[in-house]
Scaffold this active site. Sequence first.
Site, short mmCIF file in Angstrom:
data_model
loop_
_atom_site.label_atom_id
_atom_site.label_comp_id
_atom_site.label_asym_id
_atom_site.label_seq_id
_atom_site.Cartn_x
_atom_site.Cartn_y
_atom_site.Cartn_z
CG LEU A 44 -1.90 -1.17 1.33
CD1 LEU A 44 -2.77 -1.03 2.58
CD2 LEU A 44 -2.77 -1.29 0.08
CG HIS A 47 -3.27 1.35 -2.29
ND1 HIS A 47 -1.92 1.12 -2.41
CD2 HIS A 47 -3.86 0.63 -3.27
CE1 HIS A 47 -1.70 0.28 -3.42
NE2 HIS A 47 -2.86 -0.02 -3.97
CE LYS A 100 -1.05 3.12 -11.64
NZ LYS A 100 -0.89 1.85 -10.99
CG ASP A 101 -5.04 0.61 -11.93
OD1 ASP A 101 -4.16 -0.04 -12.50
OD2 ASP A 101 -4.89 1.12 -10.81
CD GLN A 151 -8.34 -2.59 -11.71
OE1 GLN A 151 -7.61 -3.55 -11.89
NE2 GLN A 151 -8.20 -1.80 -10.67
CB SER A 180 2.23 -1.77 -5.50
OG SER A 180 0.99 -1.40 -4.92
P1 AMP Z 1 -3.78 -2.17 -6.72
O1 AMP Z 1 -3.41 -2.55 -5.33
O2 AMP Z 1 -2.66 -1.59 -7.51
O3 AMP Z 1 -4.53 -3.26 -7.43
O4 AMP Z 1 -4.81 -0.96 -6.60
C1 AMP Z 1 -5.94 -1.03 -5.77
C2 AMP Z 1 -6.80 0.17 -6.05
O5 AMP Z 1 -6.07 1.36 -5.76
C3 AMP Z 1 -7.24 0.27 -7.53
O6 AMP Z 1 -8.58 0.73 -7.58
C4 AMP Z 1 -6.28 1.29 -8.07
O7 AMP Z 1 -6.79 2.01 -9.19
C5 AMP Z 1 -6.11 2.21 -6.88
N1 AMP Z 1 -4.85 2.96 -6.99
C6 AMP Z 1 -3.61 2.45 -7.20
N2 AMP Z 1 -2.71 3.45 -7.31
C7 AMP Z 1 -3.39 4.60 -7.17
C8 AMP Z 1 -3.03 5.99 -7.20
N3 AMP Z 1 -1.79 6.39 -7.40
N4 AMP Z 1 -4.00 6.90 -7.02
C9 AMP Z 1 -5.30 6.53 -6.84
N5 AMP Z 1 -5.71 5.24 -6.81
C10 AMP Z 1 -4.77 4.29 -6.97
#
Ligand code: AMP
Length: 281
Positions: free
Chosen positions: A33, A37, A151-152, A155, A188
Site C-alpha cells: 500500500l 490507496h 490510475k487504472d 480497469q 506498488s
Molecule cells: P492495486 O493494489 O494496484 O490493485 O490498486 C488497488 C486500487 O487502488 C485500484 O482501484 C487502483 O486504481 C487504486 N490505486 C492504485 N494506485 C493509485 C493511485 N496512485 N491513485 C489513486 N488510486 C490508486
Amino acid sequence: MIIFDSTLQLMAYIDQEKAKGKRIGFVPTMGALHQGHIELMKKSLRNSDITVCSIFVNPTQFNDPADLAKYPRTLELDSQMLKEAGVHVLFAPTKEQIYPDGMIPDKKIDLGGLDIPMEGVFRIGHFDGVAQVVKRLLEIVKPDTLYMGQKDFQQFSIINFMINQLKLPVKLIICPTKREKNGLAMSSRNQRLSPEMKEKASLIYKTLMAVKKHRKSKTISELVSYASKRLNTSDFKLEYFSIVDAQTLKDVQTLNESNMIYACTAVWAEGVRLIDNIRIK
Ligand code: AMP
C-alpha cells in the site's frame, strides 16, 4: 482493526453489521500500500460506517508468472498503515478462500469489448481475472460502495460495465490518481524502481500533460506520435500511447468525437511496467 482471512467469518461479520443498518465501503487492493490507496480508504471512511480493505494478489489476473512472483508483498506494513488510517476491517485471504472451487471460472464475464484495447493487447486475459476477483469479492463483502482509482482507468471502466451488466447492487466511485511530487503516479510497482528512475519516470506525466496542453493545436495522430517518440528512449520502452473515448475506450480521430477523452499509456522502465492516464477533454 479486525483482520479476517476466512471468507465465512467475514461474511458473518458483514451480515451482522448490515443488520444494524451499517453502510459498508470497500477498497479492494493487492497490497504494498501507498498513499494512493490510503486516499481511497479516506474517501470510504468519510462516506461509510465501516470500511473494508482487501489485500489479495489475485493469481488469475497475472498473465506473466514472473510478474506474479515479483509483485511486492508487505502485509505487516500494510496492516499498520490501514490501522493508522482508521480502516475497520482488513480482509487478507488465501487463494483457497477466494476460489474454493478452483481458479478456472464457470463462464466468461461479458466485458463489452472494453478489455480488448490498450492493456488488453499486452496483457491477454488480465481483465477476465480482474472481473472474476472483483465479482467474487463483491459477493463476499456486499458493500454499498466500491472505491477504485483513476490510475487504472481501463480497469475502472470494465468494472463499471460489469456492475451495470450484472445489475450488481453497489455504487462505484472513482478516485483521482495520487501522484508523487514530480508527477509520477503512485504505484506498488514503483518500489522496484531505482531512485534515479523514479525521478526520470516523471516524464510519463509530463508527456501526458504536454499532450493535453497541445490538444487544440495538433491533430490526434500528431499528439500520439509526439508522445510515443518522447516515451520511447534508452530509459523507457513504450507499449502504447492511446487517446480514447472514455465510454468505449476506442481510439478517437478528432477531439470533437466525444465529450470525454482520455490519454492513456503504458511504459516499461528498469523492467517495471508503469501505466498512467489523464483526461484531456
Ligand atoms: P492495486 O493494489 O494496484 O490493485 O490498486 C488497488 C486500487 O487502488 C485500484 O482501484 C487502483 O486504481 C487504486 N490505486 C492504485 N494506485 C493509485 C493511485 N496512485 N491513485 C489513486 N488510486 C490508486
